[in-house]
Design a protein around this motif. Structure first.
Motif, PDB file in Angstrom:
ATOM      1  N   GLN A 291      -5.034   6.837  -7.311  1.00  0.00           N
ATOM      2  CA  GLN A 291      -3.996   5.844  -7.021  1.00  0.00           C
ATOM      3  C   GLN A 291      -4.393   4.450  -7.514  1.00  0.00           C
ATOM      4  O   GLN A 291      -3.545   3.712  -8.024  1.00  0.00           O
ATOM      5  CB  GLN A 291      -3.701   5.823  -5.520  1.00  0.00           C
ATOM      6  CG  GLN A 291      -2.555   4.918  -5.108  1.00  0.00           C
ATOM      7  CD  GLN A 291      -1.192   5.413  -5.558  1.00  0.00           C
ATOM      8  OE1 GLN A 291      -1.066   6.181  -6.505  1.00  0.00           O
ATOM      9  NE2 GLN A 291      -0.144   4.949  -4.877  1.00  0.00           N
TER      10      GLN A 291
ATOM     11  N   ASN B  49      -9.248   0.438   1.134  1.00  0.00           N
ATOM     12  CA  ASN B  49      -8.932   1.671   1.871  1.00  0.00           C
ATOM     13  C   ASN B  49      -8.829   1.370   3.348  1.00  0.00           C
ATOM     14  O   ASN B  49      -9.472   0.438   3.852  1.00  0.00           O
ATOM     15  CB  ASN B  49     -10.030   2.723   1.680  1.00  0.00           C
ATOM     16  CG  ASN B  49     -10.081   3.276   0.283  1.00  0.00           C
ATOM     17  OD1 ASN B  49     -10.715   2.693  -0.596  1.00  0.00           O
ATOM     18  ND2 ASN B  49      -9.424   4.400   0.062  1.00  0.00           N
TER      19      ASN B  49
ATOM     20  N   ALA C 244      -6.953   8.184   2.663  1.00  0.00           N
ATOM     21  CA  ALA C 244      -6.975   8.963   1.427  1.00  0.00           C
ATOM     22  C   ALA C 244      -8.404   9.362   1.092  1.00  0.00           C
ATOM     23  O   ALA C 244      -9.367   8.656   1.419  1.00  0.00           O
ATOM     24  CB  ALA C 244      -6.381   8.153   0.272  1.00  0.00           C
TER      25      ALA C 244
ATOM     26  N   HIS D 141       0.952   5.818  -1.042  1.00  0.00           N
ATOM     27  CA  HIS D 141       0.544   6.923  -1.904  1.00  0.00           C
ATOM     28  C   HIS D 141       1.527   7.192  -3.041  1.00  0.00           C
ATOM     29  O   HIS D 141       1.271   8.071  -3.869  1.00  0.00           O
ATOM     30  CB  HIS D 141       0.403   8.198  -1.065  1.00  0.00           C
ATOM     31  CG  HIS D 141      -0.659   8.117  -0.017  1.00  0.00           C
ATOM     32  ND1 HIS D 141      -1.900   8.683  -0.178  1.00  0.00           N
ATOM     33  CD2 HIS D 141      -0.682   7.521   1.206  1.00  0.00           C
ATOM     34  CE1 HIS D 141      -2.640   8.460   0.906  1.00  0.00           C
ATOM     35  NE2 HIS D 141      -1.912   7.753   1.759  1.00  0.00           N
TER      36      HIS D 141
ATOM     37  N   GLY E   4       0.806  -1.208   0.000  1.00  0.00           N
ATOM     38  CA  GLY E   4       0.000   0.000   0.000  1.00  0.00           C
ATOM     39  C   GLY E   4       0.837   1.254   0.000  1.00  0.00           C
ATOM     40  O   GLY E   4       2.067   1.214   0.092  1.00  0.00           O
TER      41      GLY E   4
ATOM     42  N   ILE F 217      -4.748   1.745   0.162  1.00  0.00           N
ATOM     43  CA  ILE F 217      -4.339   3.131   0.325  1.00  0.00           C
ATOM     44  C   ILE F 217      -4.897   3.643   1.649  1.00  0.00           C
ATOM     45  O   ILE F 217      -6.098   3.567   1.913  1.00  0.00           O
ATOM     46  CB  ILE F 217      -4.779   4.018  -0.861  1.00  0.00           C
ATOM     47  CG1 ILE F 217      -4.223   5.435  -0.690  1.00  0.00           C
ATOM     48  CG2 ILE F 217      -6.285   4.007  -1.067  1.00  0.00           C
ATOM     49  CD1 ILE F 217      -4.309   6.282  -1.937  1.00  0.00           C
TER      50      ILE F 217
ATOM     51  N   SER G 177      -7.971   8.239  -3.804  1.00  0.00           N
ATOM     52  CA  SER G 177      -8.067   6.781  -3.926  1.00  0.00           C
ATOM     53  C   SER G 177      -8.278   6.380  -5.375  1.00  0.00           C
ATOM     54  O   SER G 177      -7.608   5.469  -5.893  1.00  0.00           O
ATOM     55  CB  SER G 177      -9.223   6.255  -3.071  1.00  0.00           C
ATOM     56  OG  SER G 177      -9.016   6.532  -1.711  1.00  0.00           O
TER      57      SER G 177
END
Length: 307
Positions: A206, A228, A198, A177, A175, A195, A203
């Motif tokens: 990415q 997430n 975010a 960013h 994971g 992620i 999200s």
């Protein structure tokens, strides 16, 4: 949408507290119990009674739960040699009957390394690349064969590559960013891309990078699960939301903007918007580990409304 409970024990929790949360996670129908891998508290608070080790905790929970998945967001690559980590995770997988998942990251919190005498190398991401190759390579080596790896940072010769996990493949989570190296690493090794903390817009951006990297690497983008991690603060009314926010030292408006906070209907609506990005799994960061009523409310009023 799968809902998983995600804890931060370095902020102050005993094993017994974590066990109570894990058992509630199982009893209330959540998919998994995950925990961070840190040895020092962050922000305000004294961190009492002190840290617990992630894989020691999960080994205990492996024997005291029956259904839920167990894992880390994220195991710090700086804390363990990759060969040792492969043995630890495979053993806990055996102890759980095949319910373990490994989130593995580079490590980032320099202060905790200084506090406990753990080396904090500059080339953390390059080391992470080798660690992933070694851990997955050891698990994938056929019984009776040996595994060799000769890298810049790690060197393994004639490893029997034992023990083997109970699962044919332990899911690996990667994971972050990062816009370039992280998606490429996920495309090569990950079963799931996560992620943390975010926005919906970030999200979606990415996830798009990871999907493109997967396709460039010859994988189908949908081979990966996209997920997430978000702080959660749900209340049956405004007063209960405010009370729970105050306990964890956060403001309601900030939590609503950056996490999953508010009434059950508000949270269900926001979950739906994250689902629109392609996210299939949410790690609910629960910061007050003594508030098991919070988990019950999420189970009965939020999870019950999700398909």
């Amino acid at each position: 949408m799968d809902l998983r409970i995600f804890t931060e024990p370095q902020q102050g929790a005993t094993y017994d507290t974590l066990l109570a949360v894990a058992k509630a996670t199982e009893d209330l129908g959540f998919d998994a119990f995950f925990r961070s891998d840190h040895y020092l508290s962050m922000g305000s608070g004294d961190g009492l009674p002190g840290p617990t080790d992630a894989w020691l905790t999960l080994a205990g929970l492996a024997r005291e739960t029956k259904r839920i998945r167990l894992g880390t967001l994220m195991t710090a690559g700086t804390f363990r040699l990759p060969g040792v980590l492969a043995i630890q995770v495979a053993q806990v997988d055996q102890m759980s009957g095949g319910r373990v998942e490994l989130g593995l990251g580079a490590g980032w919190f320099e202060q905790e390394h200084k506090a406990y005498g753990i080396p904090f190398p500059k080339e953390k991401f390059a080391r992470l690349e080798e660690q992933l190759a070694i851990v997955t390579g050891l698990w994938e080596t056929k019984p009776g064969d040996t595994f060799d790896f000769h890298g810049t940072y790690y060197d393994l010769t004639d490893s029997p590559a034992l023990p083997k996990p109970a699962q044919s493949r332990i899911p690996v989570l990667i994971g972050g960013h990062g816009a370039s190296r992280t998606p490429k690493l996920a495309a090569q090794y990950a079963d799931e891309f996560n992620i943390p903390f975010a926005s919906i817009e970030d999200s979606e951006r990415q996830f798009g990078r990871v999907r493109a990297a997967a396709e460039a690497a010859g994988r189908k983008a949908d081979d990966l699960i996209y997920s997430n991690a978000l702080v959660v603060c749900v209340g049956k009314d405004d007063q209960e939301v405010a009370r729970r926010a105050a306990v964890i030292g956060r403001e309601v408006d900030e939590l609503k903007a950056n996490g999953l906070a508010g009434s059950p209907s508000e949270v269900v609506d926001k979950i739906g918007r994250y689902g629109g990005t392609g996210s299939r799994r949410l790690y609910l960061q629960v910061l007050d580990l003594d508030d098991l009523d919070h988990l019950e409310l999420i189970s009965s009023q939020v999870q019950s409304q999700l398909s």
